[in-house]
Scaffold this motif. Structure first.
Motif, PDB file in Angstrom:
ATOM      1  N   ILE A  23      11.030  -3.586   0.084  1.00 29.80           N
ATOM      2  CA  ILE A  23      10.236  -4.496   0.909  1.00 29.80           C
ATOM      3  C   ILE A  23       9.061  -3.694   1.448  1.00 29.80           C
ATOM      4  O   ILE A  23       9.250  -2.641   2.053  1.00 29.80           O
ATOM      5  N   THR A  24       7.850  -4.177   1.219  1.00 31.55           N
ATOM      6  CA  THR A  24       6.661  -3.497   1.751  1.00 31.55           C
ATOM      7  C   THR A  24       6.067  -4.343   2.867  1.00 31.55           C
ATOM      8  O   THR A  24       5.784  -5.517   2.684  1.00 31.55           O
ATOM      9  N   CYS A  25       5.883  -3.731   4.005  1.00 33.08           N
ATOM     10  CA  CYS A  25       5.309  -4.408   5.171  1.00 33.08           C
ATOM     11  C   CYS A  25       3.830  -4.038   5.276  1.00 33.08           C
ATOM     12  O   CYS A  25       3.492  -2.851   5.286  1.00 33.08           O
ATOM     13  N   PRO A  26       2.936  -5.029   5.404  1.00 36.98           N
ATOM     14  CA  PRO A  26       1.492  -4.771   5.402  1.00 36.98           C
ATOM     15  C   PRO A  26       0.967  -4.346   6.775  1.00 36.98           C
ATOM     16  O   PRO A  26       0.009  -4.916   7.296  1.00 36.98           O
ATOM     17  N   VAL A  27       1.611  -3.331   7.358  1.00 34.91           N
ATOM     18  CA  VAL A  27       1.310  -2.962   8.740  1.00 34.91           C
ATOM     19  C   VAL A  27       0.568  -1.623   8.813  1.00 34.91           C
ATOM     20  O   VAL A  27       0.778  -0.825   9.742  1.00 34.91           O
ATOM     21  N   GLN A  28      -0.295  -1.393   7.836  1.00 33.88           N
ATOM     22  CA  GLN A  28      -1.142  -0.206   7.917  1.00 33.88           C
ATOM     23  C   GLN A  28      -1.950  -0.281   9.220  1.00 33.88           C
ATOM     24  O   GLN A  28      -2.372  -1.339   9.646  1.00 33.88           O
ATOM     25  N   GLY A  29      -2.174   0.867   9.839  1.00 34.81           N
ATOM     26  CA  GLY A  29      -2.906   0.868  11.096  1.00 34.81           C
ATOM     27  C   GLY A  29      -2.062   0.489  12.293  1.00 34.81           C
ATOM     28  O   GLY A  29      -2.592   0.128  13.347  1.00 34.81           O
ATOM     29  N   GLN A  30      -0.739   0.566  12.153  1.00 31.28           N
ATOM     30  CA  GLN A  30       0.153   0.286  13.276  1.00 31.28           C
ATOM     31  C   GLN A  30       1.062   1.482  13.531  1.00 31.28           C
ATOM     32  O   GLN A  30       1.325   2.298  12.647  1.00 31.28           O
TER      33      GLN A  30
END
Length: 356
Positions: free
Chosen positions: A64-71
């Motif tokens: 599962i990849t979460c698109p939370v780059q920059g967090q």
């Protein structure tokens, strides 16, 4: 009813060679009633593509990849999004940098019970030992973790759900595993340390996340704050977490995609009261639109500095203090919202979409 185990392995930008070594030690021992999910929380997009290619070679392991780059890193959220959706009887949390004993699952599955949590020591290898192509037993360790290291655990799912899962207040590295063990004990459940044999060996890697100078998102005091929170949990015998926030939410890729645009731009200097007022005003700036706040360092003349020192009117913060104020506000109030954060000593940017 047979025991069913789901294993969650949180990850962010871990060296793919280390990831591959870990998966090679897990994959051959997968048996019926065991599933493995690797949750990648905001690694670089190019890394996530390479990770998917790697995982495709390990049949039966889900990614599962979460698109939370920059967090900020949030291991608790990685775990909870699996916990909230599993039908398993037990949930295991592991680290991405471990090499597993080849008989671990065969040994442990018959021993699982619905009354207690078990956690395990880890043997730490040197940099040289970590890259050797040898069997598990041939890998020597420098030292072992003790009962204070609680990261590798197997939980009865119903107990975790009863205490509202892992506390998603904990961002950055550390304390979320200690917290959940404390709250399980506070609820009257047994938590056992299984120290008789080493089932996990840690691959050496650099700790590249504990400095603002290294470009990662980092709050300079958060590890200390996290530790103090566990002390409060212990002192007041707290049980439930996430009482004022939903937990285990899967980030919605469409919402995060909207962060590529800016619908309203606000510029703020590093003056303390301006920073406080701006952050406090976020809830009234409008729903379902992307707001970008740029906190910009302004040069203050020596004359103004002297005047302000003699008769204080304004108090200008340095970039580190502004950074810590913003990130703590996110942790406390906005951690479930789509946001993107970037930092430099001259300018800090927060893009956020306030949702209903």
């Amino acid at each position: 009813m047979d025991n069913i185990l789901t294993i969650v392995v949180p990850n962010r930008n871990r060296d793919l060679k280390i990831v591959k070594q870990s998966l090679k030690s897990i994959h051959p021992q997968l048996i019926d009633h065991v599933t493995v999910t690797l949750v990648d929380y905001g690694s670089a997009l190019s890394y996530q593509r390479q990770l998917k290619e790697l995982i495709d070679g390990f049949k039966g392991i889900e990614l599962i990849t979460c698109p939370v780059q920059g967090q900020l890193w949030n291991k608790s959220r990685c775990i909870n999004l699996i916990l909230k959706n599993t039908t398993a009887t037990h949930l295991m949390v592991s680290d991405m940098d471990l090499i597993w004993h080849p008989d671990f699952l065969e040994t442990m599955m018959p021993q699982l019970d619905n009354k207690s949590t078990s956690y395990f020591p880890v043997g730490f290898m040197s940099q040289e030992e970590s890259v050797k192509d040898v069997s598990f037993d041939q890998r020597t360790i420098k030292f072992m973790s003790n009962e204070e290291a609680t990261g590798i655990s197997i939980f009865p799912v119903h107990q975790l759900l009863e205490i509202n899962g892992f506390d998603e207040f904990y961002h950055g590295w550390g304390s979320e595993d200690t917290d959940v063990h404390l709250r399980l004990r506070n609820a009257g459940y047994e938590v056992r340390f299984r120290e008789s044999e080493i089932y996990f060996k840690h691959q050496w890697h650099e700790k590249a996340y504990r400095s603002l100078n290294q470009g990662s998102i980092f709050h300079t005091q958060l590890e200390k704050i996290n530790h103090q929170r566990t002390e409060i949990v212990k002192k007041h015998k707290l049980v439930q977490s996430n009482l004022h926030h939903s937990f285990g939410l899967m980030p919605v890729e469409q919402d995060y995609g909207r962060l590529e645009t800016t619908e309203e731009l606000i510029s703020v200097n590093f003056e303390k009261n301006n920073v406080i007022a701006t952050l406090a005003s976020l809830p009234i700036m409008g729903l379902n639109k992307v707001i970008e706040i740029r906190f910009i360092k302004e040069e203050v003349s020596w004359t103004d500095k002297i005047k302000n020192y003699l008769k204080p009117k304004q108090y200008f913060l340095d970039a580190t203090a502004v950074n810590d104020m913003i990130l703590l506000e996110i942790v406390n109030r906005y951690r479930n919202l789509p946001y993107f954060y970037s930092y430099s000593k001259e300018s800090i940017s927060l893009k956020i979409m306030l949702c209903e």
